[in-house]
Enzyme design. Structure first.
Site, PDB file in Angstrom:
ATOM      1  N   GLU A 167       0.258   3.481  -1.981  1.00 37.61           N
ATOM      2  CA  GLU A 167      -0.268   4.722  -1.403  1.00 37.61           C
ATOM      3  C   GLU A 167       0.612   5.931  -1.662  1.00 37.61           C
ATOM      4  OE1 GLU A 167      -1.197   4.081   2.723  1.00 37.61           O
ATOM      5  OE2 GLU A 167      -2.969   2.914   2.225  1.00 37.61           O
ATOM      6  N   GLU A 375      -5.627  -3.524   0.560  1.00 42.24           N
ATOM      7  CA  GLU A 375      -5.614  -3.401   2.023  1.00 42.24           C
ATOM      8  C   GLU A 375      -6.998  -3.041   2.528  1.00 42.24           C
ATOM      9  OE1 GLU A 375      -2.765  -0.692   3.876  1.00 42.24           O
ATOM     10  OE2 GLU A 375      -1.193  -1.364   2.508  1.00 42.24           O
TER      11      GLU A 375
END
Ligand code: FCB
Length: 475
Positions: A167, A375
């Site tokens: 991320e 995720e």
């Protein structure tokens, strides 16, 4: 390829991150990370919770892997703490730190669980922050590449799935714009420059991986929230396109095409925010093409046109851990609004399984690359009953709908390699302590941080066990 079912070798997995699970923050020669420092600043995290102990995975990894084995998990995604390998960010390798990951990887392999190794999940060595401001310097490219190379050498052939940066869009926006993560800066110009160096670092390790002829594949994990227009007012549709360009293509195009999207760069140039790109940078970006794209999916992003007197960039939307529904965006371009068509979690995150299918299709039509969902999950206030059970039917429902959406995306032709839920055990939420839980395995720990750390299987543990046994054929 059969498109009506999950592939036979589909990676049914689950994920964690070093700082959120390991604890042992100063053991076996580990150095200090920016998170070790940040959590000690009063008021930064819920009741000052930190990862000093976390859920003690460092000492209990065998117990955790045994639970994975019992569940039938096919893959476990974890991250390596840079500060265990290089306490000072570079220099001499700390063998004791490396040994922990060798043990973990061996334990996973012994139990037929595929390790998915994330090189960077936000815990930058503090020394590099102090010395040259970490991601705000080009020097990070060399140090990150050297660190990654040590891991490539150590795990060649053992680890086949590698995640470069977790991320990037989140640690950059929260670290340099929203100031809610270290180094708690709020300056969009600095943000875009730091982001550029992160892009170079990402491309550099991927290039190195390929030069070393590493078996397996590598890619970044991007926090993708597909952008929607609130309605069909062309102004809003254009705003959604702009948001997709600035909040999504701005990263994914760089990863896959080695180039920033033109319209997004125009917006940034108009606002004086575009990063400085030096000669040679574009060649490096183009030379670091990932083998797959990791996607962290939580929610979508609904936008409308934002008139010039609207809110500023200071509140750009992302999927951080705090509520992320505030109106935000670029004045003259877009701002985020609530999507009236979807439900929300108790933490005010939108629940939108179809958004995952939409996102996977967009990625496939634009980039034609395999996707690993690195995720996806539901954060909730789970309650342990007197019988030490956790009836998390809300999580089962959430995950089931997302698995179904993936199955539909596979029928659409998306090449999905696997699905890692967030998270395996409960773990420390970066900012919210242990109130917000994501795991299949409950861990007795709270803000006092002196819990028993006992592990208890939630109802969702058994649900996923069945999904894996049936290879998702009944969702
Ligand atoms: C993501 C992070 C992960 C976790 C989840 C809830 O942004 O990658 O560490 O905190 O959100």
């Amino acid at each position: 390829k059969q498109l009506d079912q999950f592939p036979k070798d589909f990676l049914w997995g689950s994920a964690s991150a070093a700082y959120q699970v390991e604890g042992a923050w100063n053991e076996a020669g580990k150095g200090i990370s920016v998170w070790d420092e940040f959590v000690r600043i009063p008021g930064k995290t819920f009741k000052g919770t930190n990862g000093d102990v976390a859920v003690d995975h460092y000492h209990r990894y065998k117990e955790d892997v045994a639970l994975m084995k019992e569940q039938g998990l096919k893959a476990y995604r974890f991250s390596v703490a840079w500060t265990r390998i290089f306490p000072n960010g570079r220099g001499e390798i700390n063998q004791a730190g490396l040994q922990f990951y060798i043990n973990l990887v061996d334990e996973l392999i012994k139990n037929q669980i595929e390790p998915v190794l994330t090189l960077y999940h936000w815990d930058l060595p503090q020394v590099l922050q102090d010395e040259y401001q970490g991601w705000e310097s080009r020097k990070i490219v060399e140090d990150f590449t050297n660190y990654a190379t040590v891991l490539f050498e150590a795990f060649r052939g053992k680890v086949k799935y590698w995640v470069s940066l977790n991320e990037q869009n989140i640690f950059i926006s929260h670290g340099y714009l929203m100031a809610s993560h270290p180094p708690a800066v709020s300056d969009p110009k600095r943000m875009y420059q730091a982001n550029h160096y992160a892009n170079l670092a990402n491309a550099s390790v991927i290039k190195k991986f390929h030069e070393m002829g590493m078996p397996g594949g590598i890619g970044p994990s991007f926090a993708y929230g597909p952008n929607y227009a609130l309605d069909s007012d062309p102004k809003n549709v254009l705003a959604a396109e702009d948001s997709e360009d600035l909040n999504a293509h701005f990263w994914m195009d760089v990863y896959l095409f080695g180039k920033y999207p033109i319209a997004a760069m125009k917006m940034l140039n108009e606002q004086g925010l575009a990063p400085t790109i030096e000669v040679g940078d574009e060649e490096l970006l183009a030379a670091g093409k990932p083998d797959f794209l990791g996607i962290n999916y939580y929610q979508t992003n609904t936008v409308v046109f934002n008139p010039l007197d609207g809110v500023g960039l200071g509140k750009m939307n992302t999927t951080g851990e705090k509520g992320s529904t505030e109106e935000s965006g670029l004045p003259g371009v877009f701002k985020r609004v609530e999507n009236p068509f979807v439900e929300r979690t108790n933490w005010d995150w939108e629940i939108d399984p179809e958004g995952l299918r939409i996102g996977l299709r967009r990625i496939t039509s634009r980039y034609r690359i395999p996707v690993l969902i690195t995720e996806n999950g539901l954060g909730e206030y789970d309650k342990l009953t007197d019988d030490k059970e956790i009836h998390d039917d809300y999580r089962i429902d959430y995950l089931n709908r997302h698995v179904h959406a993936i199955r539909e995306a596979i029928t659409d032709g998306v090449d999905v390699l696997g699905y890692c839920t967030w998270s395996y055990t409960d773990l420390l939420s970066w900012l919210n302590g242990y109130q917000k839980r994501y795991g299949f395995v409950y861990v007795e720990q709270d803000e006092k941080q002196d819990g028993s750390l006992n592990r208890y299987k939630k109802d969702s543990f058994y649900w996923y066990q069945k999904i894996i046994q049936e290879n998702g054929s009944n969702v």
